[in-house]
Design a protein around this motif. Sequence first.
Motif, PDB file in Angstrom:
ATOM      1  N   MET A  52       0.804  -1.217   0.000  1.00 54.60           N
ATOM      2  CA  MET A  52       0.000   0.000   0.000  1.00 54.60           C
ATOM      3  C   MET A  52       0.840   1.271   0.000  1.00 54.60           C
ATOM      4  O   MET A  52       0.346   2.336  -0.336  1.00 54.60           O
ATOM      5  CB  MET A  52      -0.920   0.028   1.224  1.00 54.60           C
ATOM      6  CG  MET A  52      -2.006  -1.011   1.182  1.00 54.60           C
ATOM      7  SD  MET A  52      -3.166  -0.836   2.533  1.00 54.60           S
ATOM      8  CE  MET A  52      -2.193  -1.424   3.910  1.00 54.60           C
ATOM      9  N   ASN A  69      -3.073   1.214  -6.484  1.00 55.02           N
ATOM     10  CA  ASN A  69      -3.131   0.043  -5.621  1.00 55.02           C
ATOM     11  C   ASN A  69      -4.301  -0.869  -5.974  1.00 55.02           C
ATOM     12  O   ASN A  69      -4.159  -2.089  -6.008  1.00 55.02           O
ATOM     13  CB  ASN A  69      -3.204   0.459  -4.153  1.00 55.02           C
ATOM     14  CG  ASN A  69      -1.908   1.066  -3.676  1.00 55.02           C
ATOM     15  OD1 ASN A  69      -0.849   0.863  -4.262  1.00 55.02           O
ATOM     16  ND2 ASN A  69      -1.979   1.828  -2.601  1.00 55.02           N
ATOM     17  N   VAL A  70      -5.465  -0.294  -6.241  1.00 57.99           N
ATOM     18  CA  VAL A  70      -6.632  -1.109  -6.597  1.00 57.99           C
ATOM     19  C   VAL A  70      -6.407  -1.808  -7.941  1.00 57.99           C
ATOM     20  O   VAL A  70      -6.674  -3.005  -8.085  1.00 57.99           O
ATOM     21  CB  VAL A  70      -7.926  -0.265  -6.610  1.00 57.99           C
ATOM     22  CG1 VAL A  70      -9.083  -1.042  -7.228  1.00 57.99           C
ATOM     23  CG2 VAL A  70      -8.279   0.174  -5.198  1.00 57.99           C
ATOM     24  N   ARG A  73      -3.905  -4.660  -7.492  1.00 56.13           N
ATOM     25  CA  ARG A  73      -4.491  -5.817  -6.822  1.00 56.13           C
ATOM     26  C   ARG A  73      -5.489  -6.539  -7.729  1.00 56.13           C
ATOM     27  O   ARG A  73      -5.587  -7.759  -7.708  1.00 56.13           O
ATOM     28  CB  ARG A  73      -5.143  -5.412  -5.502  1.00 56.13           C
ATOM     29  CG  ARG A  73      -4.133  -5.152  -4.419  1.00 56.13           C
ATOM     30  CD  ARG A  73      -3.316  -6.411  -4.197  1.00 56.13           C
ATOM     31  NE  ARG A  73      -2.235  -6.126  -3.286  1.00 56.13           N
ATOM     32  CZ  ARG A  73      -1.283  -6.986  -2.981  1.00 56.13           C
ATOM     33  NH1 ARG A  73      -1.284  -8.182  -3.517  1.00 56.13           N
ATOM     34  NH2 ARG A  73      -0.339  -6.664  -2.158  1.00 56.13           N
ATOM     35  N   ALA A  74      -6.263  -5.788  -8.516  1.00 56.66           N
ATOM     36  CA  ALA A  74      -7.199  -6.424  -9.440  1.00 56.66           C
ATOM     37  C   ALA A  74      -6.425  -7.240 -10.486  1.00 56.66           C
ATOM     38  O   ALA A  74      -6.788  -8.382 -10.786  1.00 56.66           O
ATOM     39  CB  ALA A  74      -8.080  -5.371 -10.114  1.00 56.66           C
ATOM     40  N   ARG A  84      -7.467  -9.158  -3.147  1.00 62.09           N
ATOM     41  CA  ARG A  84      -7.172  -8.247  -2.040  1.00 62.09           C
ATOM     42  C   ARG A  84      -7.473  -6.815  -2.460  1.00 62.09           C
ATOM     43  O   ARG A  84      -6.637  -5.929  -2.330  1.00 62.09           O
ATOM     44  CB  ARG A  84      -5.712  -8.386  -1.631  1.00 62.09           C
ATOM     45  CG  ARG A  84      -5.415  -9.753  -1.042  1.00 62.09           C
ATOM     46  CD  ARG A  84      -3.963  -9.936  -0.736  1.00 62.09           C
ATOM     47  NE  ARG A  84      -3.485  -8.912   0.169  1.00 62.09           N
ATOM     48  CZ  ARG A  84      -2.226  -8.753   0.504  1.00 62.09           C
ATOM     49  NH1 ARG A  84      -1.317  -9.539   0.007  1.00 62.09           N
ATOM     50  NH2 ARG A  84      -1.850  -7.794   1.317  1.00 62.09           N
ATOM     51  N   TYR A  85      -8.656  -6.591  -2.964  1.00 63.91           N
ATOM     52  CA  TYR A  85      -9.071  -5.248  -3.331  1.00 63.91           C
ATOM     53  C   TYR A  85     -10.482  -5.029  -2.806  1.00 63.91           C
ATOM     54  O   TYR A  85     -11.185  -5.989  -2.491  1.00 63.91           O
ATOM     55  CB  TYR A  85      -8.990  -5.019  -4.839  1.00 63.91           C
ATOM     56  CG  TYR A  85      -9.683  -6.061  -5.684  1.00 63.91           C
ATOM     57  CD1 TYR A  85     -11.047  -5.981  -5.931  1.00 63.91           C
ATOM     58  CD2 TYR A  85      -8.971  -7.114  -6.225  1.00 63.91           C
ATOM     59  CE1 TYR A  85     -11.685  -6.932  -6.706  1.00 63.91           C
ATOM     60  CE2 TYR A  85      -9.589  -8.073  -6.996  1.00 63.91           C
ATOM     61  CZ  TYR A  85     -10.950  -7.977  -7.225  1.00 63.91           C
ATOM     62  OH  TYR A  85     -11.569  -8.924  -7.984  1.00 63.91           O
ATOM     63  N   PRO A  86     -10.919  -3.780  -2.701  1.00 65.04           N
ATOM     64  CA  PRO A  86     -12.244  -3.503  -2.140  1.00 65.04           C
ATOM     65  C   PRO A  86     -13.359  -4.119  -2.988  1.00 65.04           C
ATOM     66  O   PRO A  86     -13.308  -4.110  -4.206  1.00 65.04           O
ATOM     67  CB  PRO A  86     -12.335  -1.976  -2.172  1.00 65.04           C
ATOM     68  CG  PRO A  86     -10.927  -1.500  -2.276  1.00 65.04           C
ATOM     69  CD  PRO A  86     -10.180  -2.563  -3.020  1.00 65.04           C
ATOM     70  N   SER A  87     -14.356  -4.632  -2.300  1.00 62.19           N
ATOM     71  CA  SER A  87     -15.513  -5.215  -2.964  1.00 62.19           C
ATOM     72  C   SER A  87     -16.628  -4.174  -3.066  1.00 62.19           C
ATOM     73  O   SER A  87     -16.539  -3.084  -2.496  1.00 62.19           O
ATOM     74  CB  SER A  87     -16.028  -6.409  -2.153  1.00 62.19           C
ATOM     75  OG  SER A  87     -16.534  -5.949  -0.909  1.00 62.19           O
TER      76      SER A  87
END
Length: 114
Positions: A52, A69-70, A73-74, A84-87
């Motif tokens: 991060m 970062n997103v 991770r995607a 490990r990324y926001p849902s």
Amino acid sequence: GHPNTIILSADGALGGFDWNQQDPNTHLHRTASGNTIVQRDPEALPHDSTWMSTLPAGHAEGYIDAFRNVVFRAWSAMQGQDVRYPSFADGAHGIRLVEAAIRSATDRCTITIS
């Protein structure tokens, strides 16, 4: 005197924090036993969180880094690594948090969110 100041302050049952956008590398962590100033330092992060923070301490990270970062991770998940990324649920929770903060400020009361 501070036209670009954004201060985020949050409190919970066990403590809270204060963060000032004009000093983005530190935040104040508050607990019943005292306050601690926390310096952003990538070398002090737990190993699974180092992704991060890619710049050395003292160099501000922020807006563009969140997108990087997103996307990183995607892409990693598409390559078979752990997701490990926001849902969508994380995003919806964030919206509920913002709406509760607005309602709390408007009604001057504590708002519980789930």
